[in-house]
Design a protein around this motif. Structure first.
Motif, PDB file in Angstrom:
ATOM      1  N   GLY A  61     -25.003 -18.643 -12.117  1.00 66.74           N
ATOM      2  CA  GLY A  61     -23.838 -19.492 -12.373  1.00 66.74           C
ATOM      3  C   GLY A  61     -22.531 -18.717 -12.352  1.00 66.74           C
ATOM      4  O   GLY A  61     -21.522 -19.185 -11.826  1.00 66.74           O
ATOM      5  N   ALA A  62     -22.554 -17.492 -12.914  1.00 69.83           N
ATOM      6  CA  ALA A  62     -21.340 -16.663 -12.918  1.00 69.83           C
ATOM      7  C   ALA A  62     -20.972 -16.249 -11.497  1.00 69.83           C
ATOM      8  O   ALA A  62     -19.791 -16.232 -11.121  1.00 69.83           O
ATOM      9  CB  ALA A  62     -21.561 -15.429 -13.787  1.00 69.83           C
ATOM     10  N   VAL A  63     -22.003 -15.904 -10.718  1.00 70.83           N
ATOM     11  CA  VAL A  63     -21.783 -15.522  -9.319  1.00 70.83           C
ATOM     12  C   VAL A  63     -21.207 -16.699  -8.535  1.00 70.83           C
ATOM     13  O   VAL A  63     -20.218 -16.572  -7.806  1.00 70.83           O
ATOM     14  CB  VAL A  63     -23.097 -15.030  -8.666  1.00 70.83           C
ATOM     15  CG1 VAL A  63     -22.895 -14.804  -7.173  1.00 70.83           C
ATOM     16  CG2 VAL A  63     -23.584 -13.768  -9.358  1.00 70.83           C
ATOM     17  N   ALA A  64     -21.840 -17.857  -8.686  1.00 67.28           N
ATOM     18  CA  ALA A  64     -21.396 -19.048  -7.951  1.00 67.28           C
ATOM     19  C   ALA A  64     -19.980 -19.445  -8.351  1.00 67.28           C
ATOM     20  O   ALA A  64     -19.171 -19.856  -7.512  1.00 67.28           O
ATOM     21  CB  ALA A  64     -22.359 -20.201  -8.199  1.00 67.28           C
ATOM     22  N   GLY A  65     -19.661 -19.301  -9.653  1.00 66.70           N
ATOM     23  CA  GLY A  65     -18.323 -19.659 -10.117  1.00 66.70           C
ATOM     24  C   GLY A  65     -17.248 -18.829  -9.453  1.00 66.70           C
ATOM     25  O   GLY A  65     -16.215 -19.348  -9.014  1.00 66.70           O
ATOM     26  N   GLU A  66     -17.478 -17.516  -9.360  1.00 67.75           N
ATOM     27  CA  GLU A  66     -16.502 -16.645  -8.704  1.00 67.75           C
ATOM     28  C   GLU A  66     -16.430 -16.936  -7.211  1.00 67.75           C
ATOM     29  O   GLU A  66     -15.350 -16.926  -6.615  1.00 67.75           O
ATOM     30  CB  GLU A  66     -16.879 -15.177  -8.943  1.00 67.75           C
ATOM     31  CG  GLU A  66     -15.796 -14.217  -8.495  1.00 67.75           C
ATOM     32  CD  GLU A  66     -15.968 -12.818  -9.075  1.00 67.75           C
ATOM     33  OE1 GLU A  66     -15.586 -11.862  -8.387  1.00 67.75           O
ATOM     34  OE2 GLU A  66     -16.473 -12.696 -10.210  1.00 67.75           O
TER      35      GLU A  66
END
Length: 455
Positions: A61-66
């Motif tokens: 989720g953190a990767v996708a958000g960035e």
């Protein structure tokens, strides 16, 4: 990438953009690399952590958000280019769907709602002929300029008579509200008839001699009691009249490099003629734009107009909240004309196949910097840093489009063709070898300038 466009208004669209996994993957990979540079993971060198480990340790989720934050603006720009949509404001993004894991086949889907430039059909420019007025210098134009020069060499002399329009009175002023003095000034020099201070002051001073005083009711125009009615007391200390030199050869020698008044008049007439040609060029521009807009309905984006009206109001009054109906109408009319002209010029630049070069943009910015006495390099860097380079590119494009369009038109005055080349320049001089498409090339130059400044 699948793009659907829905027209909400004549000047507003909603794009729905669905991104294929192979198009979104590069943004995911870039996000993993950015995160890897910022964290420490045991067993791995900083910046060399495998993507799978990043997903495991920090969450997909953190990767996708960035990746979404970086990817959506770029993918939006590509969609605009593909659909030939020209935005006139910042978009409103709404991310609808995002993959939840590396194996999730859900496609990134987002919407962008934006005010756009309306499509308008300009008339054919080739063969267009526009009649304008011939430049004219009248005797009264020369006389007016000569009189202004004469006044620059005038002197003030004391007179023993009542003050009249055109005289300069040295006065003391005091304003009272409910018997309390709220403002006072002493030794103020005021020209009767100029109407540059309080309403009613000119009438009050007319006919007063040195040593005399009077009172009148006036509205204060500044200070804590601005807009309030006050009883104003005014005393005349002295009255001076303007004494102008005789218009003769002696005056010509004092006021210019010429020996005779006739030579001075001839030079003034020549200068007035050049100014008249400049006005003619301006009239030609206005006539050209009016011809292009003839019969066209140009819708104006509501949000863009609202922002422009606000800016216009700031130029008309210190407090836009207290703007009069007249000021509001003036701001609205000015904003609408400004936006319509921009739409017209942007469309014209496209029609004329205008290309904006890197040199064009930086010469434009450098000229602005010089006007304000700023260092051009520092100014250009500030423009880039503030994200205003796109606006500069747009302004240059409009200017080049206007010049190109006017060069293609035949302007006539009294049936004779008008040569405006002194104002329109030469198209060949504007050709540059390298074109810029976006801010990247300009930013590279700015980076180079920054590096040099730091050495």
């Amino acid at each position: 990438m699948k793009i659907s466009v829905r027209n909400l208004e004549p000047t507003k669209v909603k794009l729905t953009i669905t991104v294929e996994p192979e198009e979104f993957d590069p943004y995911l990979d870039a996000a993993r690399k950015d995160i890897a540079k910022q964290v420490n993971v045991p067993g791995f060198r900083k910046g060399h952590v495998p993507g799978k480990i990043i997903d495991q340790r920090f969450g997909f989720g953190a990767v996708a958000g960035e990746a979404v934050n970086d990817g959506v603006p770029e993918l939006y720009s590509k969609a605009l280019e593909e659909k030939k949509i020209h935005p006139m404001a910042q978009p409103e993004f709404d991310v609808v769907e995002v993959p939840q894991s590396a194996k999730d086949e859900t496609k990134l889907k987002f919407t962008a709602t934006v005010e756009r430039r309306p499509e308008i059909e300009l008339p054919e420019i080739d063969g267009m002929e526009i009649a304008i007025a011939a430049p004219e210098v009248k005797d009264e134009d020369v006389d007016k300029r000569l009189e202004a020069l004469r006044q620059r060499f005038g002197t003030l002399v004391g007179v023993d008579r009542p003050a009249a329009k055109g005289d300069f009175a040295n006065i003391d002023l005091s304003a009272e509200i409910d018997g309390e003095t709220v403002d006072s000034q002493e030794g103020v020099s005021y020209e009767l008839g100029s109407n540059t201070m309080l309403d009613g002051l000119d009438e009050a001073l007319d006919g007063l001699s040195a040593g005399e005083e009077t009172t009148f009711e006036g509205t204060l125009e500044a200070g804590e009691h601005e807009g309030e009615k006050a009883t104003v007391k005014v005393k005349v200390n002295s009255v001076k009249a303007e004494e102008l030199p005789e218009l003769d050869d002696d005056f010509a020698q004092e006021a210019s490099e010429f020996d005779t008044l006739e030579e001075l008049k001839a030079d003034i007439r020549k200068a007035a003629g050049e100014d008249a040609k400049g006005r003619q060029a301006t009239e030609a521009r206005d006539a050209f734009l009016a011809k292009l807009a003839e019969g066209l309905e140009i819708p104006v984006p509501k949000g863009v107009k609202a922002a422009a009206v606000e800016e216009h109001l700031k130029g008309l009054t210190p407090d836009p909240e207290k703007a009069t109906d007249e000021q509001k109408q003036q701001a609205e009319e000015g904003a609408e004309k400004e936006i319509k002209d921009q739409i017209l010029l942007d469309t014209l630049a496209e029609k004329m196949n205008v290309e904006v070069s890197q040199a064009d943009v930086f010469n434009f910015l450098a000229s602005i910097a010089q006007q304000y006495g700023m260092d051009p390099n520092a100014f250009i860097q500030a423009i880039i840093k503030n994200g205003q380079l796109g606006s500069a590119v747009q302004e240059v494009g409009r200017s080049k489009g206007l010049l190109a369009g006017m060069r293609a038109v035949k302007f006539t005055a009294n049936g004779e063709e008008v040569d405006l080349s002194a104002f329109l320049g030469d198209a060949a001089e504007e050709e540059e070898a390298e074109s810029v498409e976006a801010a990247s090339a300009a930013a590279a130059v700015a980076d180079e300038l920054s590096a040099k400044d730091g050495e």
